[in-house]
Design a protein around this motif. Structure first.
Motif, PDB file in Angstrom:
ATOM      1  N   ARG A 186      67.647 -50.061  95.162  1.00  9.06           N
ATOM      2  CA  ARG A 186      66.403 -48.987  95.514  1.00  9.06           C
ATOM      3  C   ARG A 186      65.660 -49.670  95.515  1.00  9.06           C
ATOM      4  O   ARG A 186      64.355 -49.167  96.321  1.00  9.06           O
ATOM      5  N   LYS A 187      64.728 -50.218  95.544  1.00 16.29           N
ATOM      6  CA  LYS A 187      63.536 -51.610  95.326  1.00 16.29           C
ATOM      7  C   LYS A 187      63.160 -51.910  96.514  1.00 16.29           C
ATOM      8  O   LYS A 187      62.318 -51.793  97.519  1.00 16.29           O
ATOM      9  N   ILE A 188      64.409 -52.439  97.204  1.00 16.94           N
ATOM     10  CA  ILE A 188      64.342 -53.730  97.909  1.00 16.94           C
ATOM     11  C   ILE A 188      64.505 -52.681  99.607  1.00 16.94           C
ATOM     12  O   ILE A 188      63.736 -52.320  99.766  1.00 16.94           O
ATOM     13  N   ALA A 189      65.362 -51.014  99.258  1.00 11.96           N
ATOM     14  CA  ALA A 189      65.112 -50.234 100.601  1.00 11.96           C
ATOM     15  C   ALA A 189      64.207 -49.198 100.389  1.00 11.96           C
ATOM     16  O   ALA A 189      63.475 -49.494 101.462  1.00 11.96           O
ATOM     17  N   LEU A 204      61.900 -51.546 101.906  1.00  9.57           N
ATOM     18  CA  LEU A 204      62.118 -51.726 103.650  1.00  9.57           C
ATOM     19  C   LEU A 204      61.424 -50.648 104.388  1.00  9.57           C
ATOM     20  O   LEU A 204      61.480 -50.577 105.464  1.00  9.57           O
ATOM     21  N   THR A 205      61.838 -48.854 103.533  1.00  9.13           N
ATOM     22  CA  THR A 205      61.344 -48.765 104.094  1.00  9.13           C
ATOM     23  C   THR A 205      59.304 -48.310 104.262  1.00  9.13           C
ATOM     24  O   THR A 205      59.193 -47.881 105.221  1.00  9.13           O
ATOM     25  N   ALA A 206      58.749 -48.489 103.240  1.00  9.21           N
ATOM     26  CA  ALA A 206      57.393 -48.945 103.689  1.00  9.21           C
ATOM     27  C   ALA A 206      57.698 -50.028 104.727  1.00  9.21           C
ATOM     28  O   ALA A 206      56.132 -49.617 104.915  1.00  9.21           O
ATOM     29  N   ILE A 207      57.709 -50.925 105.057  1.00 10.39           N
ATOM     30  CA  ILE A 207      57.536 -51.797 105.354  1.00 10.39           C
ATOM     31  C   ILE A 207      58.166 -51.307 107.836  1.00 10.39           C
ATOM     32  O   ILE A 207      57.430 -51.360 108.750  1.00 10.39           O
ATOM     33  N   GLU A 208      58.803 -50.394 107.661  1.00 12.87           N
ATOM     34  CA  GLU A 208      59.179 -49.590 108.613  1.00 12.87           C
ATOM     35  C   GLU A 208      57.748 -48.960 109.530  1.00 12.87           C
ATOM     36  O   GLU A 208      57.870 -48.445 110.303  1.00 12.87           O
ATOM     37  N   GLN A 209      57.214 -48.529 108.229  1.00 12.15           N
ATOM     38  CA  GLN A 209      56.268 -46.906 107.836  1.00 12.15           C
ATOM     39  C   GLN A 209      55.732 -47.489 108.936  1.00 12.15           C
ATOM     40  O   GLN A 209      54.022 -47.379 109.214  1.00 12.15           O
ATOM     41  N   GLU A 210      54.692 -48.912 108.270  1.00  9.32           N
ATOM     42  CA  GLU A 210      53.644 -49.219 108.303  1.00  9.32           C
ATOM     43  C   GLU A 210      53.072 -49.568 110.269  1.00  9.32           C
ATOM     44  O   GLU A 210      54.760 -49.792 110.574  1.00  9.32           O
ATOM     45  N   LYS A 211      52.075 -49.117 110.359  1.00  8.61           N
ATOM     46  CA  LYS A 211      51.355 -49.503 111.617  1.00  8.61           C
ATOM     47  C   LYS A 211      51.841 -51.411 112.227  1.00  8.61           C
ATOM     48  O   LYS A 211      50.810 -51.392 111.268  1.00  8.61           O
TER      49      LYS A 211
END
Length: 60
Positions: free
Chosen positions: A19-22, A25-32
């Protein structure tokens, strides 16, 4: 990384890690992506294409 060490992790801890990895990854994908980084990536891509063209011409 050793698989045997994965066997010692409890299913609950493994789920927490997944869950932490997911989440990361979600936070990274949302970074501008900064405009400067995008510009540098395009310049690098163009330089690689130019290099490939020069190499192809020299092989002919």
């Amino acid at each position: 990384m050793s698989r045997s060490s994965d066997d010692t992790i409890s299913p609950r801890n493994r789920l927490a890690i997944d869950r932490k990895i997911a989440s990361l990854l979600t936070a990274i994908e949302q970074e501008k992506v900064p405009d400067r980084l995008t510009d540098l990536a395009v310049q690098l891509q163009n330089a690689l294409v130019e290099k490939r063209r020069c190499k192809t011409k020299n092989e002919d």
